[in-house]
Motif scaffolding. Structure first.
Motif, PDB file in Angstrom:
ATOM      1  N   TYR A   1       0.813  -1.225   0.000  1.00 22.16           N
ATOM      2  CA  TYR A   1       0.000   0.000   0.000  1.00 22.16           C
ATOM      3  C   TYR A   1       0.845   1.274   0.000  1.00 22.16           C
TER       4      TYR A   1
ATOM      5  N   LEU B   1      -9.680  -4.332   9.590  1.00 19.67           N
ATOM      6  CA  LEU B   1      -9.862  -3.335  10.657  1.00 19.67           C
ATOM      7  C   LEU B   1      -8.585  -2.826  11.338  1.00 19.67           C
TER       8      LEU B   1
ATOM      9  N   ASP C   1     -13.482 -15.741   7.588  1.00 20.92           N
ATOM     10  CA  ASP C   1     -12.016 -15.800   7.716  1.00 20.92           C
ATOM     11  C   ASP C   1     -11.567 -17.232   7.939  1.00 20.92           C
TER      12      ASP C   1
ATOM     13  N   TRP D   1      -8.110 -11.852  10.845  1.00 19.55           N
ATOM     14  CA  TRP D   1      -8.249 -10.608  11.603  1.00 19.55           C
ATOM     15  C   TRP D   1      -9.561 -10.535  12.382  1.00 19.55           C
TER      16      TRP D   1
END
Ligand SMILES: NC(=O)c1ccc[n+]([C@@H]2O[C@H](COP(=O)([O-])OP(=O)(O)OC[C@H]3O[C@@H](n4cnc5c(N)ncnc54)[C@H](O)[C@@H]3O)[C@@H](O)[C@H]2O)c1
Length: 371
Positions: free
Chosen positions: A62, A79, A165, A170
């Motif tokens: 990123y 999150l 998940d 997460w």
């Protein structure tokens, strides 16, 4: 649109290409945005999703994407990354639209506020449920005093996401294994918008863990919130129990009530209103469809919705939210859900964890405007 920005095209980037897809349609169809770049840490997912975004530049890191010359970024990564990524982007002068919840800890909330204060770029908290048509009509009605003084509201986010998940993902660490209701902005956000209010204390009691022996949080928890204006809000949070998605919500004022189940993202006959009729006896209060009020209370953003956009993500709420952000940038005004409002929606959930760990004791909710 501010005149000098009229011909501007904002170069948009998206981080996290699962939830991030919800904004692709709006960004590809808006004359003021260019879908410039997407980022996902997983190269296979990135390849699989790139066409949805119109084949923009691809990044697996990123930071590299933030350095690629984008003007705005949608943070739709997991999150725990919302705040670290938002801070880096804001410090680089890139406008941030963050997914929900805003932060995963109180410490992160403070760091986020400091970053917004020192940046010239804008930050919007992307609580899309506030943009659902029913919720927006009811907000207009509530603010116009149709329900009288609102003293009670109820909401729930009951959505079994346990199998989204892999074990150890997460959600397990940041949602399932925590006490209280740390993922409650979808239910609380619209209610606080109806009430034009903030939460000042939270009591939270949890059910404990029953459905999966590996999980340590509460399967269901109930938050009782008191507000600055003296209203009471009750919220049920449950992301684990085996049952269909449900989003019951209601409000009660001195002049009547409203109730809905918004989980289908559709404005429907389930939305109903009951108001005291001055012509009738006071106990004669019966339900009418919310659609009776559509003509007088539909806000401008919904009237201006591009044709067919109500078929887009979350019944049009997701494109509306991102377009409201784009317009705030172009018009150089504060985004409609700024960092403080985003924390009004997020912090009570973080506080509910503290209360649940103290057996349901009332805990004060910090207001980050004054920190
Ligand atoms: N507003 C809403 O209606 C709504 C709906 C779903 C999810 N969400 C929020 O959106 C966020 C993402 O949810 P999701 O369902 O897409 O989760 P997910 O786990 O299904 O997908 C997350 C994606 O992010 C990628 N990712 C992980 N780490 C990354 C990194 N460091 N850099 C770039 N990409 C990375 C993963 O590879 C994956 O593709 C969550 O915070 C969630 O709370 C909001």
């Amino acid at each position: 649109v501010v005149k000098e920005n009229f011909y501007m095209k904002l170069r948009a980037g998206v981080i996290g290409t699962n939830r991030g897809q919800a904004f692709a349609n709006a960004l590809l169809n808006c004359e003021h945005t260019e879908m410039a770049a997407i980022c996902d840490i997983n190269p296979e997912i990135l390849q699989k999703n790139k066409d949805i975004f119109g084949n923009p530049a691809l990044f697996t890191d990123y930071r590299r994407m933030l350095e690629s010359g984008i003007d705005m970024v949608i943070v739709a990564a997991p999150l725990p990354l919302h705040v670290p990524i938002s801070i880096e982007a804001l410090d680089m002068g890139i406008h941030v639209f963050s997914e929900v919840p805003a932060a995963s800890s109180l410490e992160q909330c403070g760091d986020l506020v400091q970053a917004v204060r020192r940046s010239k770029a804008k930050y919007m908290f992307g609580e899309n449920c506030c943009y659902m048509k029913n919720h927006m009509i009811v907000k207009e009605m509530a603010r116009a005093g149709v329900f009288g003084d609102i003293y009670y509201a109820e909401g729930e986010y009951v959505h079994n996401v346990r199998f989204r998940d892999e074990p150890g993902g997460w959600r397990e660490k940041f949602l399932f294994d925590r006490r209280g209701g740390t993922y409650q902005t979808h239910s609380l956000g619209p209610i606080l918008e109806w009430l034009d209010d903030i939460v000042v204390t939270v009591n939270c009691v949890g059910s404990g863990s029953h459905v999966d022996p590996r999980i340590h949080g509460d399967d269901s928890s109930v938050m009782l919130c008191t507000t600055a204006k003296g209203a009471l809000i009750s919220l049920r949070n449950d992301v684990l129990s085996p049952r269909p998605f449900s989003g019951y919500a209601s409000l009660q004022g001195t002049n009547g009530c409203y109730e809905t189940d918004w989980s289908t993202s559709k404005y429907s006959e389930m939305d109903r209103v009951a108001l005291v009729d001055p012509e009738k006896p006071k106990e004669d209060v019966t339900f009418r469809p919310l659609s009776d009020f559509e003509k007088d209370f539909t806000p401008k953003v919904w009237r201006d919705l591009p044709e067919g956009a109500d078929k887009w993500e979350h019944g049009g709420a997701d494109p509306l939210a991102i377009m409201d952000f784009v317009h705030a940038i172009l018009e150089d005004r504060e985004p409609p859900i700024d960092v403080y409002r985003g924390l009004d929606f997020t912090v009570p959930g973080l506080i509910s964890e503290i209360s649940a760990n103290q057996g349901g004791a009332p805990v004060a909710v910090p207001n980050f405007r004054y920190r």
